[in-house]
Design a protein around this motif. Sequence first.
Motif, mmCIF file in Angstrom:
data_model
loop_
_atom_site.group_PDB
_atom_site.id
_atom_site.type_symbol
_atom_site.label_atom_id
_atom_site.label_comp_id
_atom_site.label_asym_id
_atom_site.label_seq_id
_atom_site.Cartn_x
_atom_site.Cartn_y
_atom_site.Cartn_z
ATOM 1 N N PHE A 277 28.450 -0.975 -18.065
ATOM 2 C CA PHE A 277 28.306 -1.969 -19.147
ATOM 3 C C PHE A 277 29.613 -2.699 -19.473
ATOM 4 O O PHE A 277 29.608 -3.647 -20.255
ATOM 5 C CB PHE A 277 27.777 -1.281 -20.409
ATOM 6 C CG PHE A 277 26.362 -0.777 -20.303
ATOM 7 C CD1 PHE A 277 26.102 0.575 -20.118
ATOM 8 C CD2 PHE A 277 25.293 -1.655 -20.390
ATOM 9 C CE1 PHE A 277 24.802 1.043 -20.020
ATOM 10 C CE2 PHE A 277 23.979 -1.200 -20.300
ATOM 11 C CZ PHE A 277 23.731 0.154 -20.100
ATOM 12 N N LYS A 278 30.717 -2.222 -18.901
ATOM 13 C CA LYS A 278 32.028 -2.878 -19.038
ATOM 14 C C LYS A 278 32.343 -3.209 -20.501
ATOM 15 O O LYS A 278 32.153 -2.366 -21.381
ATOM 16 C CB LYS A 278 32.077 -4.108 -18.144
ATOM 17 C CG LYS A 278 31.629 -3.836 -16.687
ATOM 18 C CD LYS A 278 32.624 -4.249 -15.694
ATOM 19 C CE LYS A 278 32.270 -3.949 -14.238
ATOM 20 N NZ LYS A 278 31.623 -2.695 -13.942
ATOM 21 N N GLU A 279 32.696 -4.471 -20.810
ATOM 22 C CA GLU A 279 33.176 -4.816 -22.151
ATOM 23 C C GLU A 279 32.054 -4.822 -23.186
ATOM 24 O O GLU A 279 32.291 -4.954 -24.392
ATOM 25 C CB GLU A 279 33.919 -6.151 -22.161
ATOM 26 C CG GLU A 279 33.055 -7.405 -21.983
ATOM 27 C CD GLU A 279 32.483 -7.493 -20.566
ATOM 28 O OE1 GLU A 279 31.456 -8.183 -20.395
ATOM 29 O OE2 GLU A 279 33.046 -6.848 -19.668
ATOM 30 N N LYS A 280 30.817 -4.639 -22.766
ATOM 31 C CA LYS A 280 29.697 -4.685 -23.736
ATOM 32 C C LYS A 280 29.566 -3.370 -24.512
ATOM 33 O O LYS A 280 28.711 -3.220 -25.369
ATOM 34 C CB LYS A 280 28.385 -4.986 -23.013
ATOM 35 C CG LYS A 280 28.324 -6.437 -22.502
ATOM 36 C CD LYS A 280 26.912 -6.846 -22.167
ATOM 37 C CE LYS A 280 26.442 -6.133 -20.910
ATOM 38 N NZ LYS A 280 25.066 -6.502 -20.509
ATOM 39 N N ASN B 290 30.131 8.116 -31.208
ATOM 40 C CA ASN B 290 29.077 7.111 -31.222
ATOM 41 C C ASN B 290 29.481 5.773 -30.618
ATOM 42 O O ASN B 290 30.609 5.309 -30.826
ATOM 43 C CB ASN B 290 28.637 6.903 -32.674
ATOM 44 C CG ASN B 290 28.202 8.214 -33.306
ATOM 45 O OD1 ASN B 290 27.145 8.733 -33.017
ATOM 46 N ND2 ASN B 290 29.067 8.787 -34.139
ATOM 47 N N TYR B 291 28.534 5.172 -29.905
ATOM 48 C CA TYR B 291 28.757 3.884 -29.244
ATOM 49 C C TYR B 291 27.505 3.022 -29.334
ATOM 50 O O TYR B 291 26.412 3.515 -29.641
ATOM 51 C CB TYR B 291 29.083 4.096 -27.761
ATOM 52 C CG TYR B 291 30.326 4.915 -27.514
ATOM 53 C CD1 TYR B 291 30.277 6.304 -27.487
ATOM 54 C CD2 TYR B 291 31.560 4.292 -27.320
ATOM 55 C CE1 TYR B 291 31.422 7.057 -27.288
ATOM 56 C CE2 TYR B 291 32.710 5.027 -27.100
ATOM 57 C CZ TYR B 291 32.632 6.414 -27.088
ATOM 58 O OH TYR B 291 33.776 7.158 -26.895
ATOM 59 N N GLN B 292 27.694 1.718 -29.025
ATOM 60 C CA GLN B 292 26.539 0.811 -28.965
ATOM 61 C C GLN B 292 26.812 -0.262 -27.924
ATOM 62 O O GLN B 292 27.968 -0.672 -27.742
ATOM 63 C CB GLN B 292 26.287 0.173 -30.332
ATOM 64 C CG GLN B 292 25.020 -0.675 -30.391
ATOM 65 C CD GLN B 292 24.634 -1.023 -31.815
ATOM 66 O OE1 GLN B 292 25.508 -1.132 -32.678
ATOM 67 N NE2 GLN B 292 23.334 -1.144 -32.069
#
Length: 334
Positions: free
Chosen positions: A219-222, A236-238
């Motif tokens: 997903f790289k920079e996303k 946590n991430y999104q």
Amino acid sequence: MNNDQNILTDQFGRVHDYLRISLTERCNLRCFYCMPEEGIVLRPRSEFMSKDEIVSIANTFVALGVKKIRLTGGEPLVRNDAKEIINELSKLPIELAITTNGILVDKFIDTFKANRMNSINVSLDSLQENKLNKITRRNYFKSIYSNIQRLIREDFHVKINAVIMRGVNDDEIIDFIEFTKDNKVHFRFIEFMPFDGNKWDWSKGISYKEMMAIVNNNFKEKVSKIEDKKNDTAKNYQIDRYKGTFAVISSVTNPFCDSCNRIRLTADGRLKNCLFSGSETDLLTPFRNGIDVQPLIIESIWRKKERRSGMETITQFSDSALHSNNRSMVSIGG
Ligand code: SF4
């Protein structure tokens, strides 16, 4: 009884206000990393806490400052009086939550709503029917998946727990995250942990670092880091513009013991001051003999070790001899 907020503080200043109660050791699944191959010895009902005993002992913990109770198992919803227990516990001044394998959820939706139980954790180690049935040694994929969809539709706060294992479901990490694109869920990847009977060795695990390398590579920079709450076990991430989020729970490679606020009560009334502690405090026998269990609880928390019940290093943590006197996951409830 005074509602002393900080009485359950250990020697490291950690305040314990989150109780996980295992309602039963029984389960309608046979996940190979949780339930020993040979199953567990089913014991007479008299050895387990009755509904009234669960509610009374829980009330004692609340008087000592517990603010949140999570019901676990085995599978908590297979217990015949699970609805009565939920109705009783929700009368306490606490947040009530549950971790379930999802099979029976449709039969409890109204009970959850009636008792303001909005936070539902569902275990789902694969989005592939055949693979899940292989991991769980049962064929309940369809009911679990449709119940997760129903919880999302009915606006419950849904967390999905997946234990990530090498060569088993590590190839689905991206699929799990893609599931959060259009579904408002919180997918949590749990590092594979050692418990009695689960033939654990770390070569079968995937570390937080490895998982994030797979995620960032795809997903790289996303990928955005989102704030972890106080006492959170998860990082946590999104993914940008995805409805849901994902997280990693890294008990093996990056333990989060510094902010631990968790206590566990097993279905047979034993207090575990740490998930990995082999030593336990029997609360049920003294309770049945009319003895006040508050001092036992306070003393057990005070004796709590700083990290993973004394297994500080990965070498110590990987020493199966140090885990052998702990229970199998099914009789702790996570
Ligand atoms: S390993 Fe023990 S001390 Fe560490 S976070 Fe888990 S329960 Fe708390």
